[in-house]
Design an enzyme around this catalytic site. Structure first.
Site, PDB file in Angstrom:
ATOM      1  N   HIS A 194      76.358  82.683   8.734  1.00  0.00           N
ATOM      2  CA  HIS A 194      76.469  81.568   9.665  1.00  0.00           C
ATOM      3  C   HIS A 194      75.355  80.571   9.357  1.00  0.00           C
ATOM      4  O   HIS A 194      74.206  80.963   9.146  1.00  0.00           O
ATOM      5  CB  HIS A 194      76.350  82.057  11.109  1.00  0.00           C
ATOM      6  CG  HIS A 194      76.828  81.054  12.118  1.00  0.00           C
ATOM      7  ND1 HIS A 194      76.106  79.915  12.425  1.00  0.00           N
ATOM      8  CD2 HIS A 194      77.947  81.005  12.880  1.00  0.00           C
ATOM      9  CE1 HIS A 194      76.769  79.226  13.340  1.00  0.00           C
ATOM     10  NE2 HIS A 194      77.888  79.860  13.630  1.00  0.00           N
ATOM     11  N   GLU A 238      85.084  72.778  15.638  1.00  0.00           N
ATOM     12  CA  GLU A 238      84.056  73.461  14.868  1.00  0.00           C
ATOM     13  C   GLU A 238      84.325  73.295  13.374  1.00  0.00           C
ATOM     14  O   GLU A 238      85.330  72.700  12.968  1.00  0.00           O
ATOM     15  CB  GLU A 238      83.994  74.944  15.263  1.00  0.00           C
ATOM     16  CG  GLU A 238      83.607  75.148  16.728  1.00  0.00           C
ATOM     17  CD  GLU A 238      83.517  76.613  17.106  1.00  0.00           C
ATOM     18  OE1 GLU A 238      83.613  77.482  16.218  1.00  0.00           O
ATOM     19  OE2 GLU A 238      83.362  76.903  18.305  1.00  0.00           O
ATOM     20  N   ARG A 275      85.852  83.044   6.740  1.00  0.00           N
ATOM     21  CA  ARG A 275      86.544  82.902   8.022  1.00  0.00           C
ATOM     22  C   ARG A 275      86.370  81.504   8.596  1.00  0.00           C
ATOM     23  O   ARG A 275      85.272  80.957   8.627  1.00  0.00           O
ATOM     24  CB  ARG A 275      86.021  83.927   9.036  1.00  0.00           C
ATOM     25  CG  ARG A 275      86.621  83.747  10.429  1.00  0.00           C
ATOM     26  CD  ARG A 275      86.231  84.871  11.358  1.00  0.00           C
ATOM     27  NE  ARG A 275      84.822  84.905  11.676  1.00  0.00           N
ATOM     28  CZ  ARG A 275      84.226  84.166  12.613  1.00  0.00           C
ATOM     29  NH1 ARG A 275      84.918  83.278  13.305  1.00  0.00           N
ATOM     30  NH2 ARG A 275      82.940  84.318  12.859  1.00  0.00           N
ATOM     31  N   ARG A 295      81.937  77.051   6.732  1.00  0.00           N
ATOM     32  CA  ARG A 295      80.631  77.674   6.923  1.00  0.00           C
ATOM     33  C   ARG A 295      79.899  77.971   5.619  1.00  0.00           C
ATOM     34  O   ARG A 295      78.681  77.824   5.528  1.00  0.00           O
ATOM     35  CB  ARG A 295      80.792  78.962   7.734  1.00  0.00           C
ATOM     36  CG  ARG A 295      81.040  78.693   9.199  1.00  0.00           C
ATOM     37  CD  ARG A 295      81.241  79.960   9.983  1.00  0.00           C
ATOM     38  NE  ARG A 295      81.345  79.660  11.408  1.00  0.00           N
ATOM     39  CZ  ARG A 295      81.680  80.551  12.331  1.00  0.00           C
ATOM     40  NH1 ARG A 295      81.958  81.786  11.970  1.00  0.00           N
ATOM     41  NH2 ARG A 295      81.742  80.206  13.596  1.00  0.00           N
ATOM     42  N   HIS A 312      76.646  86.953   9.327  1.00  0.00           N
ATOM     43  CA  HIS A 312      77.404  86.736  10.554  1.00  0.00           C
ATOM     44  C   HIS A 312      78.696  87.535  10.630  1.00  0.00           C
ATOM     45  O   HIS A 312      78.996  88.122  11.669  1.00  0.00           O
ATOM     46  CB  HIS A 312      77.725  85.245  10.667  1.00  0.00           C
ATOM     47  CG  HIS A 312      78.379  84.845  11.960  1.00  0.00           C
ATOM     48  ND1 HIS A 312      77.800  85.097  13.189  1.00  0.00           N
ATOM     49  CD2 HIS A 312      79.555  84.206  12.219  1.00  0.00           C
ATOM     50  CE1 HIS A 312      78.582  84.631  14.152  1.00  0.00           C
ATOM     51  NE2 HIS A 312      79.665  84.106  13.591  1.00  0.00           N
TER      52      HIS A 312
END
Length: 520
Positions: free
Chosen positions: A225, A112, A363, A271, A328
């Site tokens: 997100h 990811e 994060r 992100r 998110h």
């Protein structure tokens, strides 16, 4: 008053992991304001990150985490978390938790955004959170009491110590006392009009802790997100980052790959970078799509996303899913040490409600379930080792009734839209001051001097949302730079400094032996 040894407010992964590892003779009560599985943990699609592959290493996982976090992470806690990750996965497997595997029997690892290697352990394709929650619930001892539909509206605090909680229930109010009170209530995603969060995630624990005197930190770091399903001007649910990890590409309506030239990792950039790029495209009048045509058997690999698309009449056979960023995850929250202890004795925090510092300013993907599992188990070990629990003293009288001069609370939708417009992905001092002035007009602190049991659950929820929104807004005003998930367009020069530092950091990583010791 009902007494217990441990009270846990919230029922997500971190709460259940804590409850599972507490000593069998510990009297434990778990509260949830809705149902046990109605939180964000069940929604987690991607998986759990862990350097479990033979040629991967926890230190490489650490480097990716601090790079995504913009080097503001608490280094020691972050390194401890990545080092403990493989053992956490192996423990779950030994207990019978099933993860997806390749035909040869090895774990099927995904990749990811922000990760330089394949290290995402997943279950049921994109149903990791749901299946992990089911496993943890099955592991709980029968002695643990679960109270659903119990909304904690106040903490019992005396001389900087927490002795219990006060709950609103369908049958009135109740007070419960305990030597250890843990807030594991999730983040605050419902403060924004576009969000991936469950309806129950309204910042309750953060507001409760702030009013109790705990330290709240890093609230400006709100992660958006990049890919929520977007249709008719609204977001409708999460499209996991693992879809891009399997090869999906972000395109605009002209077929342009929007991440080309933006970041070396392109569609798998951290992100904040991807979300801001999509936001800029939308602001310019473009539409953004996730091109999934390169992924075979999409419905089998991502059943949750496929069902989400079907529910909203998106034909995945055409190979393009319309997406938009949405709120998110909150990197900030209740400041804790490595055991989850807060500045208030007897009060602890876990999961997204807490700020351990392991996420920094942004994060890294699939580190949230990992954090809950690592710190939930760690807090259980700490509580199991404690002795000499304090007795509950005579408590002061109840707060006075609400005063007639208190102003009305605003509609939740108005708060959500204002947070999206003024304290969203792109912020300016003028917008933040405008929002702070509006929030101040509701005299939030004055509300908390009165007996909140006289309010409805909806009113208390709105009050918690206002308090948490105020903390985010004030924190965003104080940080006069762009860093990670916090972007100030009136300080754009900081973004250039970050890109330069990132480039230097990447070159150093490539030259470094990841097995050498790190000195913190």
């Amino acid at each position: 008053m009902r007494k217990a040894d441990v009270i846990i407010v919230g029922s997500g992964v971190s709460a259940l992991q804590l409850a599972k590892h507490l000593s069998e003779d510990t009297n434990v009560i778990v509260f949830t304001k809705s149902k046990a599985t109605h939180g964000n943990s069940s929604y987690a699609q991607g998986g759990i990150s862990a350097a479990i592959k033979e040629d991967d290493d926890p230190f490489a996982h650490y480097l990716d985490t601090v790079e995504a976090g913009r080097y503001t992470n608490q280094s020691q806690y972050t390194l401890e978390m990545t080092r403990e990750a493989p053992a956490i996965i192996n423990e779950l497997i030994a207990e019978g938790c099933e993860f997806d595997r390749n035909p040869d029997g090895h774990l099927q690892l995904g990749r990811e955004g922000g990760h330089h290697d394949y290290r995402i352990v997943h279950s049921g394709g994109d149903q990791t959170g749901k299946r992990l929650m089911k496993h943890l619930i099955q592991q709980l001892p029968d002695t643990i009491e679960l109270y659903e539909d119990h909304f904690v509206y106040d903490l019992v605090i005396h001389e900087n110590r927490c002795y219990g909680v006060k709950c609103l229930t369908k049958n009135g109010t109740r007070t419960f006392t305990a030597a250890h009170v843990i807030l594991s209530t999730g983040g605050c995603g419902q403060l924004y009009s576009l969000t991936s969060n469950a309806e129950t995630i309204t910042g309750d624990g953060i507001a409760l802790a702030y009013q109790a005197g705990a330290e709240i930190t890093d609230m400006e770091f709100i992660q958006f997100h990049p890919t929520l399903l977007y249709k008719d001007g609204r977001t409708h649910g999460l499209v996991t980052e693992a879809v891009r990890g399997e090869g999906a590409v972000l395109l605009n309506e002209n077929g342009d790959a929007i991440m080309d030239g933006v970041h070396p990792l392109r569609d798998l950039a951290p992100r904040n970078v991807v979300a801001q790029t999509i936001y800029q495209q939308l602001q310019q009048g473009h539409h953004v799509y996730l091109d999934i045509r390169s992924i075979s058997d999409f419905s089998k690999r991502f059943p949750t996303v496929a069902k989400l698309c079907e529910a909203h009449n998106i034909d995945i056979q055409k190979g393009q899913i319309p997406v938009s960023p949405g709120c998110h995850f909150s990197m900030g929250g209740i400041a804790t040490d490595r055991f989850g202890r807060t500045a208030v004795n007897g009060l602890y925090a876990l999961g997204e409600a807490a700020c351990t510092g392991v996420h920094g300013a942004n994060r890294l993907a699939s580190n949230s379930l990992l954090e809950g599992l690592v710190f939930g188990k760690r807090l259980a070990a700490f509580i199991n080792s404690t002795e000499g629990l304090p007795e509950l003293p005579d408590l002061p009288e109840r707060k006075p009734s609400l005063h007639h001069s208190i102003v009305d609370l605003p509609p939740v939708k108005e708060l959500q839209q204002r947070m999206m417009d003024l304290v969203g992905m792109v912020r300016t001092e003028q917008q933040l001051l405008q929002q702070k002035e509006w929030l101040d007009s509701f005299r939030i602190d004055e509300w908390f001097t009165f007996d909140l049991s006289l309010l409805t659950t909806k009113q208390v929820t709105t009050l918690f949302m206002l308090q948490t929104a105020w903390l985010i807004t004030c924190s965003a005003l104080e940080r006069k730079e762009s860093r990670g998930a916090h972007f100030r367009s009136d300080f754009p020069e900081e973004l250039k400094v970050w890109q330069q530092k990132q480039s230097v950091h990447k070159r150093n990583v490539e030259k470094r032996n990841i097995h050498e010791p790190i000195y913190l």
